[in-house]
Design an enzyme around this catalytic site. Structure first.
Site, short mmCIF file in Angstrom:
data_model
loop_
_atom_site.label_atom_id
_atom_site.label_comp_id
_atom_site.label_asym_id
_atom_site.label_seq_id
_atom_site.Cartn_x
_atom_site.Cartn_y
_atom_site.Cartn_z
CE LYS A 165 -39.91 93.38 45.66
NZ LYS A 165 -38.55 92.99 45.35
CG HIS A 182 -45.17 129.98 50.19
ND1 HIS A 182 -45.69 131.22 50.49
CD2 HIS A 182 -43.91 130.20 49.73
CE1 HIS A 182 -44.80 132.15 50.19
NE2 HIS A 182 -43.71 131.56 49.72
CD GLU A 215 -34.49 100.29 48.37
OE1 GLU A 215 -35.64 100.12 47.99
OE2 GLU A 215 -33.51 100.16 47.62
O1 PA5 Z 1 -31.72 99.87 45.29
C1 PA5 Z 1 -32.26 98.79 45.06
O2 PA5 Z 1 -31.65 97.72 45.13
C2 PA5 Z 1 -33.70 98.74 44.65
O3 PA5 Z 1 -34.30 100.00 44.74
C3 PA5 Z 1 -33.83 98.23 43.22
O4 PA5 Z 1 -33.14 99.08 42.36
C4 PA5 Z 1 -35.30 98.13 42.81
O5 PA5 Z 1 -36.00 97.33 43.72
C5 PA5 Z 1 -35.42 97.54 41.41
O6 PA5 Z 1 -34.85 96.25 41.38
P1 PA5 Z 1 -34.52 95.55 40.02
O7 PA5 Z 1 -33.52 96.34 39.30
O8 PA5 Z 1 -34.04 94.18 40.40
O9 PA5 Z 1 -35.82 95.48 39.23
#
Ligand code: PA5
Length: 431
Positions: free
Chosen positions: A416, A302, A281
């Site tokens: 989303k 494996h 990310e």
């Molecule tokens: O690293 C990030 O920002 C994302 O992976 C969030 O942690 C994830 O989308 C969850 O978001 P939130 O804590 O707002 O529900």
């Protein structure tokens, strides 16, 4: 000071000294940029201060109370809001032992079967909930929490249920914050300047880990110690952080587009998942980024092992090596030796596993895969704290070297938007 150690003798044949020193130079500059707080995403650098926070005292107090009153705790969250806790807990827990409290997870998928089974399982449990969402509006945890809230209120009554729910969310914003205020839930704050995947050392990761019974002060101590020895003032010679960031970016520039994080310990499966999320990310944007993959060996020898050894040569590997066993398990002698394994009799499983690791590293290097090794003393709170902070800092640094903002995640919105249109969420339409 005990510390993790980076080894890169199995990368040397793949890189030139000149290139390496150029990349070291660039990594040092980017580390200085990170430390100056003036790089991209500079309003998301609060995680750098988390190891030094005193919040752990209140976290421990609340965790102790939950441990005294609940046999099962459900952690509700997705992405950075649950993976860090799950990584630490599953690394430290006994796979087959009885746990008190038992830790379960929800809200990280939209599968009805998973959540229905969870609710059924909770019917006769004395349980509590920790719901974690920074935005307070993420669909997966919000939907799971809607189900769980109803279930726990039906089971214990609305008033008692509200004492069994803890929310970790933004200071002011979001539906979860509003709900918590209305229902009177105890809350912990995710600081504004800490992004989800960099939040494991905040209450997001520390509260579940403390509830599971592990020592969060040791985790923070590990993070503090690694922070000190990886600062820009420690030139490159002995700065593993700079070396790791330099090598992975140099290999990427040479066409090694995939980094595999490998462990020979199944307990680190979720640690690798956490690492994949952190780097995926943070770096995967603007058409760039090393793709983070993971394997657990010898299981995957494996499976993906064949590809790693002989498939397309766009891979490099980082092996998370463990120096010291937590337990001893000696292979017994067998008089008949029908399985021909007496050559291993008297040897510890840890030693056999290490030899599998050494042999595989040699084979991968010969097969054209550069291999880095990151060694920790043992799998405990202290070293996990070191690893977490090491990877967070190197991820930020690598993102800067790559020319991306490591702290945003604009790409997450695409699915989303489509999902909301398909589900007819008010305010969302095709045009
Ligand atoms: O690293 C990030 O920002 C994302 O992976 C969030 O942690 C994830 O989308 C969850 O978001 P939130 O804590 O707002 O529900």
């Amino acid at each position: 000071m005990k510390s993790i150690k980076l080894g890169f003798k199995n990368v040397k044949p793949f890189i030139s000294d000149d290139d390496f020193s150029r990349y070291l130079d660039s990594a040092l500059k980017k580390l200085k940029l990170l430390e100056s707080g003036k790089g991209a995403g500079s309003n998301f650098l609060g995680w750098l201060r988390l190891p030094y926070s005193e919040d752990y005292k209140e976290i421990n107090r609340v965790a102790k109370n939950i441990r005294a009153h609940a046999d099962t705790v459900v952690i509700v969250g997705i992405g950075g809001s649950y993976l860090g806790a799950k990584a630490i807990i599953s690394a430290l827990e006994d796979d087959f032992g009885k746990r008190k409290p038992e830790i379960l997870y929800a809200g990280f998928n939209l599968d009805g079967e998973y959540h229905k089974q969870l609710l059924e399982y909770l019917n006769d449990k004395n349980y509590a909930i920790v719901v974690i969402s920074k935005s307070g509006t993420t669909t997966e945890p919000a939907l799971a929490f809607r189900l769980l809230k109803k279930h726990i209120e039906n089971k214990f009554g609305k008033n008692k249920a509200s004492h069994r729910i803890i929310a970790i969310t933004d200071k002011n914003k979001g539906a979860l914050k509003q709900l918590s205020l209305k229902e009177g839930y105890q809350t912990f704050v995710i600081p504004d300047d800490v992004g989800g995947r960099f939040s494991v050392l905040s209450p997001v990761g520390l509260l579940p880990v403390a509830i599971a019974g592990y020592d969060i002060e040791k985790i923070l101590q590990g993070a503090k110690d690694i922070d000190k020895i990886t600062s820009a003032t420690t030139g490159f010679g002995s700065n593993d952080l700079i070396q790791y960031a330099a090598i992975r970016n140099l290999l990427y520039a040479q066409g090694k587009k995939i980094e595999i994080l490998t462990s020979y310990h199944p307990g680190l499966f979720y640690f690798i998942e956490w690492w994949k999320q952190l780097f995926g990310e943070s770096e995967g944007k603007n058409g760039k980024g090393i793709f983070p993959a993971g394997v657990i060996n010898t299981t995957d020898l494996h499976s993906l092992g064949q590809y790693i050894q002989e498939g397309e040569r766009f891979l490099f590997e980082t092996v998370l090596s463990v120096n010291q066993a937590k337990v001893q398990l000696i292979v017994p002698e067998d008089k008949e030796n029908l399985d021909n394994l007496n050559y291993l009799a008297g040897k510890d499983f840890f030693e056999i596993n290490r030899k599998a690791q050494e042999g595989t590293i040699m084979a991968h290097r010969t097969g054209g895969v550069p291999v880095l090794e990151l060694e920790i003393g043992k799998i405990d709170e202290y070293y996990l704290g070191q690893l977490i902070f090491f990877f967070e800092k190197s991820c930020a640094l690598s993102g800067y070297m790559l020319g991306v903002n490591p702290f945003d995640q604009p790409g997450v919105e695409a699915y989303k938007k489509n999902m909301f249109i398909l589900l007819k969420k008010p305010g969302f339409s095709k045009d």
